[in-house]
Design a protein around this motif. Structure first.
Motif, PDB file in Angstrom:
ATOM      1  N   ASP A   1      17.485  29.164  -0.352  1.00  0.00           N
ATOM      2  CA  ASP A   1      18.797  28.751  -1.551  1.00  0.00           C
ATOM      3  C   ASP A   1      19.159  29.934  -1.332  1.00  0.00           C
ATOM      4  O   ASP A   1      19.740  30.663  -0.721  1.00  0.00           O
ATOM      5  CB  ASP A   1      17.943  28.643  -3.191  1.00  0.00           C
ATOM      6  CG  ASP A   1      16.857  27.517  -3.272  1.00  0.00           C
ATOM      7  OD1 ASP A   1      16.892  27.107  -2.328  1.00  0.00           O
ATOM      8  OD2 ASP A   1      15.938  28.093  -3.797  1.00  0.00           O
ATOM      9  N   ASN A   2      20.741  29.247  -1.588  1.00  0.00           N
ATOM     10  CA  ASN A   2      21.901  30.117  -1.389  1.00  0.00           C
ATOM     11  C   ASN A   2      22.397  31.191  -2.784  1.00  0.00           C
ATOM     12  O   ASN A   2      22.107  30.898  -3.550  1.00  0.00           O
ATOM     13  CB  ASN A   2      23.427  29.832  -1.610  1.00  0.00           C
ATOM     14  CG  ASN A   2      24.966  29.813  -1.024  1.00  0.00           C
ATOM     15  OD1 ASN A   2      24.496  31.528  -1.363  1.00  0.00           O
ATOM     16  ND2 ASN A   2      25.655  29.732  -0.254  1.00  0.00           N
TER      17      ASN A   2
ATOM     18  N   PHE B   1      24.302  32.822  -3.364  1.00  0.00           N
ATOM     19  CA  PHE B   1      25.935  33.003  -3.925  1.00  0.00           C
ATOM     20  C   PHE B   1      26.427  32.418  -4.912  1.00  0.00           C
ATOM     21  O   PHE B   1      27.146  32.059  -5.593  1.00  0.00           O
ATOM     22  CB  PHE B   1      26.460  33.205  -3.252  1.00  0.00           C
ATOM     23  CG  PHE B   1      26.276  35.348  -2.209  1.00  0.00           C
ATOM     24  CD1 PHE B   1      26.702  35.743  -2.885  1.00  0.00           C
ATOM     25  CD2 PHE B   1      25.727  34.772  -0.733  1.00  0.00           C
ATOM     26  CE1 PHE B   1      25.838  37.735  -1.628  1.00  0.00           C
ATOM     27  CE2 PHE B   1      24.859  36.319  -0.390  1.00  0.00           C
ATOM     28  CZ  PHE B   1      25.720  37.307  -0.708  1.00  0.00           C
ATOM     29  N   MET B   2      24.914  31.219  -5.055  1.00  0.00           N
ATOM     30  CA  MET B   2      25.302  30.019  -5.989  1.00  0.00           C
ATOM     31  C   MET B   2      24.416  29.676  -7.305  1.00  0.00           C
ATOM     32  O   MET B   2      24.078  29.937  -7.654  1.00  0.00           O
ATOM     33  CB  MET B   2      25.524  28.839  -4.816  1.00  0.00           C
ATOM     34  CG  MET B   2      26.670  29.271  -3.900  1.00  0.00           C
ATOM     35  SD  MET B   2      26.136  27.473  -3.030  1.00  0.00           S
ATOM     36  CE  MET B   2      27.500  26.421  -3.332  1.00  0.00           C
TER      37      MET B   2
END
Length: 87
Positions: free
Chosen positions: A83-84, A86-87
């Protein structure tokens, strides 16, 4: 004169050219001025003898150490999706 690829502690110098011996490589650095005189002739002979010994070590080897650079195309990438953060 060093015995190429034989150990990790020999070194020699020809002029200002330094040759360091290691089991997996020969390191050569510095510079040398080969003057067209007796001294230059002696230094050229030393270089010739050294390179001859290095080539002979390669020719006498059953196989070289595989030091080819690895492809970096996937070397630093994981096959796992994450998972990113920063999102």
């Amino acid at each position: 004169m060093i015995k190429p690829f034989a150990n990790d502690h020999q070194s020699m110098q020809i002029g200002e050219l330094v040759i360091e011996n290691q089991k997996d490589k020969i390191i050569i650095y510095g510079d040398i001025d080969l003057h067209f005189d007796v001294s230059g002739h002696k230094q050229a002979q030393q270089l010739h003898e050294l390179t001859g010994k290095i080539l002979q070590a390669f020719e006498n080897s059953a196989g070289y150490i595989n030091n080819e650079p690895e492809s970096k195309a996937k070397n630093d990438q994981s096959d796992e999706n994450i998972d990113n953060p920063f999102m």
